[in-house]
Design an enzyme around this catalytic site. Structure first.
Site, PDB file in Angstrom:
ATOM      1  N   HIS A  37       0.843  -1.210   0.000  1.00 55.16           N
ATOM      2  CA  HIS A  37       0.000   0.000   0.000  1.00 55.16           C
ATOM      3  C   HIS A  37       0.874   1.254   0.000  1.00 55.16           C
ATOM      4  O   HIS A  37       0.613   2.216  -0.700  1.00 55.16           O
ATOM      5  CB  HIS A  37      -0.890   0.043   1.249  1.00 55.16           C
ATOM      6  CG  HIS A  37      -1.889  -1.068   1.337  1.00 55.16           C
ATOM      7  ND1 HIS A  37      -1.769  -2.104   2.235  1.00 55.16           N
ATOM      8  CD2 HIS A  37      -3.024  -1.297   0.640  1.00 55.16           C
ATOM      9  CE1 HIS A  37      -2.789  -2.924   2.101  1.00 55.16           C
ATOM     10  NE2 HIS A  37      -3.569  -2.466   1.137  1.00 55.16           N
ATOM     11  N   GLY A 149      -3.309  -1.623  -6.712  1.00 52.22           N
ATOM     12  CA  GLY A 149      -2.248  -2.623  -6.809  1.00 52.22           C
ATOM     13  C   GLY A 149      -2.566  -3.662  -7.880  1.00 52.22           C
ATOM     14  O   GLY A 149      -3.714  -4.059  -8.056  1.00 52.22           O
ATOM     15  N   GLN A 150      -1.516  -4.103  -8.572  1.00 54.53           N
ATOM     16  CA  GLN A 150      -1.711  -5.163  -9.577  1.00 54.53           C
ATOM     17  C   GLN A 150      -1.988  -6.520  -8.932  1.00 54.53           C
ATOM     18  O   GLN A 150      -2.399  -7.460  -9.598  1.00 54.53           O
ATOM     19  CB  GLN A 150      -0.464  -5.272 -10.463  1.00 54.53           C
ATOM     20  CG  GLN A 150      -0.388  -4.155 -11.482  1.00 54.53           C
ATOM     21  CD  GLN A 150       0.965  -4.070 -12.170  1.00 54.53           C
ATOM     22  OE1 GLN A 150       1.817  -4.945 -12.003  1.00 54.53           O
ATOM     23  NE2 GLN A 150       1.173  -3.008 -12.911  1.00 54.53           N
ATOM     24  N   LYS A 151      -1.745  -6.616  -7.645  1.00 52.80           N
ATOM     25  CA  LYS A 151      -2.013  -7.888  -6.959  1.00 52.80           C
ATOM     26  C   LYS A 151      -3.479  -8.295  -7.132  1.00 52.80           C
ATOM     27  O   LYS A 151      -3.801  -9.460  -7.330  1.00 52.80           O
ATOM     28  CB  LYS A 151      -1.660  -7.722  -5.476  1.00 52.80           C
ATOM     29  CG  LYS A 151      -2.397  -8.613  -4.535  1.00 52.80           C
ATOM     30  CD  LYS A 151      -1.493  -9.604  -3.919  1.00 52.80           C
ATOM     31  CE  LYS A 151      -2.159 -10.614  -3.016  1.00 52.80           C
ATOM     32  NZ  LYS A 151      -3.528 -10.439  -2.703  1.00 52.80           N
ATOM     33  N   ARG A 189      -4.040 -10.475   4.314  1.00 51.93           N
ATOM     34  CA  ARG A 189      -4.540 -11.779   4.755  1.00 51.93           C
ATOM     35  C   ARG A 189      -3.409 -12.752   5.111  1.00 51.93           C
ATOM     36  O   ARG A 189      -3.667 -13.795   5.712  1.00 51.93           O
ATOM     37  CB  ARG A 189      -5.457 -12.380   3.691  1.00 51.93           C
ATOM     38  CG  ARG A 189      -6.747 -11.573   3.556  1.00 51.93           C
ATOM     39  CD  ARG A 189      -7.831 -12.270   2.774  1.00 51.93           C
ATOM     40  NE  ARG A 189      -9.112 -11.616   2.976  1.00 51.93           N
ATOM     41  CZ  ARG A 189      -9.689 -10.763   2.109  1.00 51.93           C
ATOM     42  NH1 ARG A 189      -9.092 -10.449   0.982  1.00 51.93           N
ATOM     43  NH2 ARG A 189     -10.860 -10.226   2.395  1.00 51.93           N
TER      44      ARG A 189
END
Ligand code: PAF
Length: 281
Positions: A37, A149-151, A189
């Site tokens: 982040h 984010g690309q995540k 997570r």
């Protein structure tokens, strides 16, 4: 850095910045922030005069059996990290500021097609909640650019599509996935993982890399996807999907297509569901 909870106070601050000709970069989050982040906040800092980050655990994007209640709320820690990363305003509204008629009575946005596959097929309604809250947050913050984010690759695509379809005056940008040294994508997570599961979790990234390498060698896509799902199962995961899609719109590529692809995996370890992806470039 200022923390603002109230929508009217946020608008007043934004108006003041606009009057001075400042551009505004925005990073929406659900809090419990990590280095991934903060890297997005730094990107916003480099591209806009003023930076707003939001922390809002959005109830409408969690399914009935998901982790809304136990999602970690760490506002004091987030405030300190955001101030350090160069954020000017943290917008931390309560539910009534975002959903004045209640979260269950809100207008709801649905982005067709893109939301009906992969994550959308396994988390029904999830992307309606994401699109709705992001649109509301864009209306509140009125940013010039917003960084994701690309995540959460499918989320990024859904937001790009929504912005284009609704002609929202926001430029959507993305920042790369940050990884632990062993390859595990940073995620709020990850902290739910037991020590044993944390040791297994980096295999997701290894398998994504194998998927990319096998496609580059000319192996058939469906065979590669099945092999990846079997590897995940053998390693102790419960996979929801291991898929290769066109990065542009997540549609299914032809069997011999090699350009512009992305591999995406979602799999459970114990009660924790992990997602990751890898762009083939
Ligand atoms: O990626 C997230 O943290 C959330 O889905 C978002 C974009 C902040 C919307 O609640």
């Amino acid at each position: 850095m200022q923390t603002i909870q109230d929508a009217a106070a946020l608008r007043a601050t934004i108006r003041g910045w606009r009057a001075q000709g400042h551009t505004i970069g925005f990073v929406p989050t659900m809090g419990n922030l990590h280095a991934g982040h903060h890297s997005l906040v730094k990107l916003a800092r480099a591209r806009a005069d003023r930076v707003v980050a939001s922390v809002f655990v959005n109830p409408t994007q969690f399914g009935p059996n998901e982790d809304f209640e136990r999602y970690p709320r760490t506002l004091a820690q987030d405030q300190a990290g955001l101030a350090e990363s160069g954020c000017d305003v943290l917008f931390a509204p309560d539910v009534s500021a975002v959903y004045p008629f209640g979260a269950d009575k809100s207008v709801s946005l649905h982005v067709p097609e893109l939301t009906e596959t992969l994550e959308g097929a396994h988390r029904l309604g999830h992307f309606d909640g994401v699109a709705t809250v992001v649109c509301k947050l864009f209306n509140l913050v009125q940013p010039d650019i917003a960084i994701f984010g690309q995540k959460d690759f499918q989320q990024l695509k859904v937001i790009e599509r929504m912005v284009r379809d609704l002609s929202l005056p926001v430029k959507v940008m993305s920042g790369p996935t940050l990884r632990a040294e062993d390859g595990l994508a940073l995620s709020s997570r990850n902290q739910y993982l037991s020590d044993a599961d944390r040791a297994l979790a980096p295999q997701i990234y290894e398998i994504l890399q194998q998927m990319r390498d096998l496609i580059a060698k000319g192996h058939a896509r469906k065979v590669v996807e099945q092999a990846a799902a079997s590897k995940l199962e053998r390693a102790g995961f419960v996979p929801d999907y291991a898929a290769i899609r066109r990065a542009e719109d997540l549609s299914e590529p032809g069997e011999s297509e090699q350009e512009g692809l992305v591999a995406l995996v979602a799999a459970r370890l114990g009660s924790t569901r992990l997602i990751d992806n890898l762009l083939f470039d």
